[in-house]
Enzyme design. Structure first.
Site, PDB file in Angstrom:
ATOM      1  CD  GLN A   1      75.543  91.700  36.083  1.00 14.21           C
ATOM      2  OE1 GLN A   1      75.251  91.650  37.267  1.00 14.21           O
ATOM      3  NE2 GLN A   1      74.673  91.408  35.133  1.00 14.21           N
TER       4      GLN A   1
ATOM      5  CG  HIS B   1      76.245  90.278  41.882  1.00 11.18           C
ATOM      6  ND1 HIS B   1      75.129  91.010  42.218  1.00 11.18           N
ATOM      7  CD2 HIS B   1      75.913  89.637  40.738  1.00 11.18           C
ATOM      8  CE1 HIS B   1      74.171  90.832  41.310  1.00 11.18           C
ATOM      9  NE2 HIS B   1      74.630  89.993  40.395  1.00 11.18           N
TER      10      HIS B   1
ATOM     11  CG  ASN C   1      73.254  88.335  43.327  1.00 19.12           C
ATOM     12  OD1 ASN C   1      72.247  88.957  43.672  1.00 19.12           O
ATOM     13  ND2 ASN C   1      73.391  87.817  42.112  1.00 19.12           N
ATOM     14  CD  GLU C   2      70.069  86.241  41.241  1.00 17.42           C
ATOM     15  OE1 GLU C   2      70.717  85.700  40.326  1.00 17.42           O
ATOM     16  OE2 GLU C   2      69.089  86.963  41.038  1.00 17.42           O
TER      17      GLU C   2
HETATM   18  C1  BGC Z   1      71.451  88.648  38.575  1.00 21.71           C
HETATM   19  C2  BGC Z   1      71.942  89.796  37.732  1.00 21.71           C
HETATM   20  C3  BGC Z   1      71.417  89.664  36.313  1.00 21.71           C
HETATM   21  C4  BGC Z   1      69.909  89.646  36.335  1.00 21.71           C
HETATM   22  C5  BGC Z   1      69.239  89.534  34.978  1.00 21.71           C
HETATM   23  C6  BGC Z   1      70.050  88.226  38.281  1.00 21.71           C
HETATM   24  O1  BGC Z   1      69.994  86.840  38.260  1.00 21.71           O
HETATM   25  O2  BGC Z   1      71.685  88.911  39.928  1.00 21.71           O
HETATM   26  O3  BGC Z   1      73.336  89.791  37.812  1.00 21.71           O
HETATM   27  O4  BGC Z   1      71.898  90.642  35.452  1.00 21.71           O
HETATM   28  O5  BGC Z   1      69.484  88.544  37.088  1.00 21.71           O
HETATM   29  O6  BGC Z   1      69.544  88.312  34.365  1.00 21.71           O
END
Ligand code: BGC
Length: 390
Positions: free
Chosen positions: A21, A112, A156-157
């Site tokens: 990003q 990520h 991540n997530e």
């Molecule tokens: C993510 C980021 C994203 C942010 C805002 C999160 O789900 O980890 O990568 O930019 O949300 O959408």
């Protein structure tokens, strides 16, 4: 009436970013492949943070922060299967050291969202070998950089990854296939649990977590709505959390939005049309209390190009973080998303989450007023608040 809320000593205050990003020129991954097919906006130069990280960290330091989360781009470290690039390891060593020199505690995310192209082409996390492949990459990094940083996030997530990659099909591999989704989820659980054991053997001093994106599901008293909220909560994250909890030194909480089931609250919205519900962060933190693990808010932020709502957003959320701490949740840090405006996933560059505004033409960074308000909080380790948004 104004109130001053103190945060625990040694609380971590900072921001987060992710490699694809902000770094720029991350061309050897599934997102770049998606962009070639016209399914995703082109990433291009992003914030050029691969080259400008010193400038970025100077800004973070000048804003009174003492922590920073960033991610390592897997496709740089392992550009071809099993072939590792030592220069890139050294690059990230410099990044971590640049943080520490400025008094910013590094929180390093190993993965990520982006997969190296070669791994993507062999099916990514659908491939039964994926846990071993992912573990090999993580071990390679930790063998070399494990002594440089204490806090490591493996994934991540996970549920956002599977939901968007295999449910809505908006992220690579752009599928809508529940069987694939379940396979990937199970491979991610296995991956994390293997990696945790192996990394702890390599280095006992590190702390390992997962950053979970949690939605606060709020319902009225209607039993059907209550049930819907419970089911969403379970499949949203709790199932994944329960299967990995023994392999977590800390829980990372990413919180952005609530989802209402008949609760009828009229809430303000961000530029991205996401509802703003600060109390949600407290609900979620209280829900994590039973796991008796330290929690870091690894993301919380708002798309707000005009910087009109950001200060209040941060303060209101922190008010509710403080309430959770008062009720016994062991929260150790808060990392606002994001330091800079950046490539906002499948939505591209339009939406702006940064404390720092990016001029993508000139690469100039301009600190927004809300960043100075956040600075006050970071520096005093306390929050003065007049108006709470419930
Ligand atoms: C993510 C980021 C994203 C942010 C805002 C999160 O789900 O980890 O990568 O930019 O949300 O959408």
């Amino acid at each position: 009436m104004s109130e001053e809320l103190k945060f625990p000593d040694n609380f971590y205050w900072g921001t987060g970013t992710a490699a694809f990003q902000v770094e720029g020129n991350t061309e050897n991954n599934d997102w770049a492949e998606g962009a070639k097919l016209g399914k995703l906006p082109v990433i291009g130069r992003a914030c050029d943070s691969y080259n400008r990280y010193n400038e970025d960290f100077d800004i973070a330091k000048s804003l009174g922060q003492n922590a920073h989360r960033f991610s390592i781009e897997w496709s740089r470290i392992e550009p071809e299967e099993g072939k590792f690039n030592d220069e890139e390891i050294e690059h990230y060593r410099k990044v971590i050291r640049a943080l520490k020199e400025r008094g910013l505690e590094p929180f390093v995310t190993l993965w990520h969202f982006t997969l190296p192209t070669w791994f993507y082409k062999m099916g990514g996390f659908e491939n039964p070998k994926s846990p071993k492949i992912f573990a090999r990459y993580c071990e390679h990094v930790l063998e070399r950089l494990g002594d440089e940083a204490k806090f490591w996030v493996t994934i991540n997530e996970p549920m956002v990854y599977v939901g968007f990659g295999y449910g809505s099909g908006l992220f690579p591999p752009f599928k809508k296939n529940v069987f694939a989704l379940l396979r990937v989820m199970s491979n991610l659980v296995t991956s994390h649990n293997i990696i945790y054991g192996n990394l702890k053997k390599l280095n006992k001093n590190i702390e390992i977590g997962i950053a979970f994106s949690m939605v606060d599901y709020i319902s009225n008293r209607n039993p059907i709505n209550v049930l819907k909220a419970k089911i969403s909560e379970y499949f949203g994250n709790l199932r994944f959390l329960n299967k990995t909890i023994k392999s977590l030194d800390f829980i990372g909480l990413n919180y952005y939005i609530p989802k209402q089931f008949g609760s009828g609250l009229k809430l303000e919205r961000s530029d991205m049309d996401w509802e703003i519900y600060p109390k949600g962060i407290c609900d979620l933190l209280l829900g994590l209390k039973k796991y008796t693990k330290p929690v870091f808010v690894t993301e919380n932020g708002i798309a707000d190009a005009g910087d009109e709502k950001r200060t209040k957003f941060i303060k209101d959320h922190l008010y509710w973080v403080a309430q959770a701490i008062n009720k016994g949740v062991d929260v150790r840090g808060y990392l606002y998303w994001s330091l800079l405006d950046n490539y906002e996933l499948h939505r591209g560059y339009k939406y702006r989450f940064g404390l720092v505004e990016m001029n993508y033409e000139t690469m100039e960074r301009h600190i927004r007023p809300s960043a100075y308000e956040y600075k006050q909080i970071c520096e005093t380790n306390s929050l003065k608040i007049d108006n709470i948004n419930i």
